[in-house]
Design a protein around this motif. Structure first.
Motif, PDB file in Angstrom:
ATOM      1  N   ASP A 120       0.834  -1.203   0.000  1.00 47.80           N
ATOM      2  CA  ASP A 120       0.000   0.000   0.000  1.00 47.80           C
ATOM      3  C   ASP A 120       0.867   1.251   0.000  1.00 47.80           C
ATOM      4  OD1 ASP A 120      -2.484  -1.251  -0.109  1.00 47.80           O
ATOM      5  OD2 ASP A 120      -2.768  -1.245   2.061  1.00 47.80           O
ATOM      6  N   ALA A 121       1.972   1.225   0.749  1.00 49.39           N
ATOM      7  CA  ALA A 121       2.883   2.375   0.775  1.00 49.39           C
ATOM      8  C   ALA A 121       3.490   2.600  -0.606  1.00 49.39           C
ATOM      9  CB  ALA A 121       3.976   2.171   1.825  1.00 49.39           C
TER      10      ALA A 121
ATOM     11  N   ASP B  41       3.560   5.886  -5.559  1.00 49.19           N
ATOM     12  CA  ASP B  41       3.278   5.990  -6.996  1.00 49.19           C
ATOM     13  C   ASP B  41       2.170   7.008  -7.257  1.00 49.19           C
ATOM     14  OD1 ASP B  41       5.216   4.113  -7.605  1.00 49.19           O
ATOM     15  OD2 ASP B  41       3.781   2.448  -7.734  1.00 49.19           O
ATOM     16  N   PHE B  42       1.122   6.980  -6.436  1.00 52.82           N
ATOM     17  CA  PHE B  42       0.011   7.907  -6.572  1.00 52.82           C
ATOM     18  C   PHE B  42       0.500   9.352  -6.419  1.00 52.82           C
ATOM     19  CE2 PHE B  42      -3.377  10.482  -4.709  1.00 52.82           C
ATOM     20  CZ  PHE B  42      -4.434  10.241  -5.567  1.00 52.82           C
ATOM     21  N   CYS B  43       1.334   9.586  -5.420  1.00 53.37           N
ATOM     22  CA  CYS B  43       1.874  10.933  -5.183  1.00 53.37           C
ATOM     23  C   CYS B  43       2.691  11.414  -6.373  1.00 53.37           C
ATOM     24  CB  CYS B  43       2.729  10.947  -3.925  1.00 53.37           C
ATOM     25  SG  CYS B  43       1.788  10.726  -2.400  1.00 53.37           S
ATOM     26  N   ILE B  44       3.550  10.555  -6.883  1.00 54.75           N
ATOM     27  CA  ILE B  44       4.402  10.915  -8.012  1.00 54.75           C
ATOM     28  C   ILE B  44       3.569  11.186  -9.261  1.00 54.75           C
ATOM     29  CG2 ILE B  44       6.164  10.041  -9.607  1.00 54.75           C
ATOM     30  CD1 ILE B  44       7.333   8.510  -7.130  1.00 54.75           C
ATOM     31  N   GLU B  45       2.648  10.287  -9.563  1.00 57.15           N
ATOM     32  CA  GLU B  45       1.858  10.387 -10.789  1.00 57.15           C
ATOM     33  C   GLU B  45       0.879  11.555 -10.770  1.00 57.15           C
ATOM     34  OE1 GLU B  45       0.124   6.514 -11.354  1.00 57.15           O
ATOM     35  OE2 GLU B  45       2.100   5.569 -11.432  1.00 57.15           O
TER      36      GLU B  45
ATOM     37  N   SER C  47       4.229  16.475   1.515  1.00 60.53           N
ATOM     38  CA  SER C  47       2.958  15.814   1.808  1.00 60.53           C
ATOM     39  C   SER C  47       3.115  14.299   1.810  1.00 60.53           C
ATOM     40  CB  SER C  47       1.905  16.234   0.775  1.00 60.53           C
ATOM     41  OG  SER C  47       0.713  15.526   0.986  1.00 60.53           O
ATOM     42  N   ALA C  48       3.812  13.788   0.805  1.00 59.98           N
ATOM     43  CA  ALA C  48       4.014  12.335   0.717  1.00 59.98           C
ATOM     44  C   ALA C  48       4.792  11.817   1.915  1.00 59.98           C
ATOM     45  CB  ALA C  48       4.744  11.983  -0.583  1.00 59.98           C
ATOM     46  N   VAL C  49       5.907  12.462   2.219  1.00 61.66           N
ATOM     47  CA  VAL C  49       6.757  12.016   3.327  1.00 61.66           C
ATOM     48  C   VAL C  49       6.042  12.221   4.666  1.00 61.66           C
ATOM     49  CG1 VAL C  49       8.939  12.443   4.529  1.00 61.66           C
ATOM     50  CG2 VAL C  49       8.881  12.311   2.042  1.00 61.66           C
ATOM     51  N   GLY C  50       5.278  13.285   4.782  1.00 57.47           N
ATOM     52  CA  GLY C  50       4.527  13.525   6.021  1.00 57.47           C
ATOM     53  C   GLY C  50       3.549  12.410   6.317  1.00 57.47           C
TER      54      GLY C  50
ATOM     55  N   PRO D 242      -3.007   2.990   9.385  1.00 58.06           N
ATOM     56  CA  PRO D 242      -2.133   3.839   8.576  1.00 58.06           C
ATOM     57  C   PRO D 242      -2.904   4.608   7.499  1.00 58.06           C
ATOM     58  CG  PRO D 242      -1.223   1.636   8.799  1.00 58.06           C
ATOM     59  CD  PRO D 242      -2.625   1.584   9.328  1.00 58.06           C
ATOM     60  N   LYS D 243      -2.417   5.811   7.187  1.00 55.71           N
ATOM     61  CA  LYS D 243      -3.044   6.626   6.144  1.00 55.71           C
ATOM     62  C   LYS D 243      -2.919   5.989   4.769  1.00 55.71           C
ATOM     63  CE  LYS D 243      -2.620  11.141   8.317  1.00 55.71           C
ATOM     64  NZ  LYS D 243      -2.151  12.527   8.131  1.00 55.71           N
ATOM     65  N   VAL D 244      -1.861   5.211   4.539  1.00 52.40           N
ATOM     66  CA  VAL D 244      -1.660   4.628   3.214  1.00 52.40           C
ATOM     67  C   VAL D 244      -2.454   3.342   3.005  1.00 52.40           C
ATOM     68  CG1 VAL D 244       0.652   5.624   3.006  1.00 52.40           C
ATOM     69  CG2 VAL D 244       0.395   3.277   3.844  1.00 52.40           C
ATOM     70  N   LYS D 245      -3.129   2.883   4.033  1.00 55.72           N
ATOM     71  CA  LYS D 245      -3.877   1.626   3.922  1.00 55.72           C
ATOM     72  C   LYS D 245      -4.917   1.727   2.805  1.00 55.72           C
ATOM     73  CE  LYS D 245      -6.495  -1.769   6.386  1.00 55.72           C
ATOM     74  NZ  LYS D 245      -6.904  -2.326   7.639  1.00 55.72           N
ATOM     75  N   GLY D 246      -4.894   0.758   1.914  1.00 59.11           N
ATOM     76  CA  GLY D 246      -5.878   0.693   0.848  1.00 59.11           C
ATOM     77  C   GLY D 246      -5.477   1.355  -0.458  1.00 59.11           C
ATOM     78  N   TYR D 247      -4.291   1.926  -0.531  1.00 58.02           N
ATOM     79  CA  TYR D 247      -3.905   2.632  -1.758  1.00 58.02           C
ATOM     80  C   TYR D 247      -3.742   1.717  -2.960  1.00 58.02           C
ATOM     81  CZ  TYR D 247      -3.872   7.534  -0.888  1.00 58.02           C
ATOM     82  OH  TYR D 247      -4.280   8.822  -0.673  1.00 58.02           O
ATOM     83  N   ARG D 248      -3.495   0.432  -2.745  1.00 52.85           N
ATOM     84  CA  ARG D 248      -3.452  -0.480  -3.908  1.00 52.85           C
ATOM     85  C   ARG D 248      -4.820  -0.526  -4.564  1.00 52.85           C
ATOM     86  NH1 ARG D 248      -1.903  -5.861  -1.774  1.00 52.85           N
ATOM     87  NH2 ARG D 248      -2.673  -4.924   0.103  1.00 52.85           N
ATOM     88  N   ARG D 249      -5.884  -0.489  -3.770  1.00 57.86           N
ATOM     89  CA  ARG D 249      -7.243  -0.474  -4.338  1.00 57.86           C
ATOM     90  C   ARG D 249      -7.507   0.840  -5.062  1.00 57.86           C
ATOM     91  NH1 ARG D 249      -8.232  -2.469   0.700  1.00 57.86           N
ATOM     92  NH2 ARG D 249      -9.277  -0.563   1.350  1.00 57.86           N
ATOM     93  N   VAL D 250      -7.006   1.954  -4.515  1.00 58.62           N
ATOM     94  CA  VAL D 250      -7.183   3.258  -5.166  1.00 58.62           C
ATOM     95  C   VAL D 250      -6.529   3.235  -6.543  1.00 58.62           C
ATOM     96  CG1 VAL D 250      -6.506   5.702  -5.076  1.00 58.62           C
ATOM     97  CG2 VAL D 250      -7.363   4.561  -3.014  1.00 58.62           C
ATOM     98  N   MET D 251      -5.283   2.765  -6.597  1.00 59.39           N
ATOM     99  CA  MET D 251      -4.564   2.715  -7.878  1.00 59.39           C
ATOM    100  C   MET D 251      -5.242   1.771  -8.855  1.00 59.39           C
ATOM    101  SD  MET D 251      -2.213   4.961  -7.672  1.00 59.39           S
ATOM    102  CE  MET D 251      -1.090   4.580  -9.007  1.00 59.39           C
ATOM    103  N   SER D 252      -5.726   0.639  -8.360  1.00 61.01           N
ATOM    104  CA  SER D 252      -6.418  -0.319  -9.216  1.00 61.01           C
ATOM    105  C   SER D 252      -7.705   0.293  -9.774  1.00 61.01           C
ATOM    106  CB  SER D 252      -6.728  -1.583  -8.406  1.00 61.01           C
ATOM    107  OG  SER D 252      -7.471  -2.482  -9.171  1.00 61.01           O
ATOM    108  N   GLN D 253      -8.442   1.000  -8.925  1.00 61.59           N
ATOM    109  CA  GLN D 253      -9.688   1.628  -9.372  1.00 61.59           C
ATOM    110  C   GLN D 253      -9.409   2.724 -10.392  1.00 61.59           C
ATOM    111  OE1 GLN D 253     -12.939   0.626  -8.507  1.00 61.59           O
ATOM    112  NE2 GLN D 253     -13.334   1.932 -10.250  1.00 61.59           N
ATOM    113  N   LEU D 254      -8.360   3.503 -10.184  1.00 58.08           N
ATOM    114  CA  LEU D 254      -8.002   4.536 -11.160  1.00 58.08           C
ATOM    115  C   LEU D 254      -7.664   3.928 -12.515  1.00 58.08           C
ATOM    116  CD1 LEU D 254      -5.820   6.944  -8.992  1.00 58.08           C
ATOM    117  CD2 LEU D 254      -8.071   7.426  -9.967  1.00 58.08           C
ATOM    118  N   ALA D 255      -6.955   2.803 -12.504  1.00 59.72           N
ATOM    119  CA  ALA D 255      -6.606   2.135 -13.762  1.00 59.72           C
ATOM    120  C   ALA D 255      -7.860   1.616 -14.459  1.00 59.72           C
ATOM    121  CB  ALA D 255      -5.637   0.990 -13.495  1.00 59.72           C
TER     122      ALA D 255
END
Length: 102
Positions: free
Chosen positions: A27-28, A33-37, A44-47, A70-83
C-alpha cells in the motif's frame, strides 16, 4: 540471491514479514506511486509516510492490534480503481467520438 545469503540476511534483520506487514508495504508503494503520478508534494508524501511509521513503531503494538490505521492503507485499491476508470474512459464510444477518434 542464494538461500544461504537470504537466510543470513533474514537472521540479521529479524526474519520474514507477516502478511499484514507485506500488505502495508505494498500500500505504501502504491501511495508513493500515486503521489508521483499526481504531482503531490514531497513534503505531503513524506509527512503521510512519517505519520504511518510513527504509529506503527509506537509502543503498545497498536498497529498489530488494529487500533492504529495507517493513512496509506488501501492505496493499492485506489490505484487499481483509477486504472479501471481510465480503461473504461478509453473504451467509451461517446468520449472517443467527442475527442474525434474513429
Amino acid at each position: 540471491m542464494d538461500k544461504a545469503k537470504r537466510e543470513t540476511l533474514q537472521q540479521m534483520c529479524g526474519g520474514s514479514m507477516s502478511e499484514q506487514e507485506i500488505d502495508l508495504l505494498r500500500d505504501a508503494q502504491a501511495f508513493i506511486d500515486f503521489c508521483i503520478e499526481n504531482g503531490l508534494s514531497f513534503r505531503s508524501a513524506v509527512g503521510n509516510l512519517a505519520h504511518d511509521v510513527n504509529g506503527i513503531l509506537a509502543p503498545g503494538d497498536m498497529f498489530e492490534r488494529g487500533v492504529f490505521v495507517p493513512k496509506v492503507k488501501g492505496y493499492r485499491r485506489v490505484m487499481s480503481q483509477l486504472a479501471e476508470d481510465a480503461a473504461a474512459l478509453g473504451s467509451d464510444p461517446q468520449l472517443q467520438e467527442e475527442l474525434g477518434g474513429d
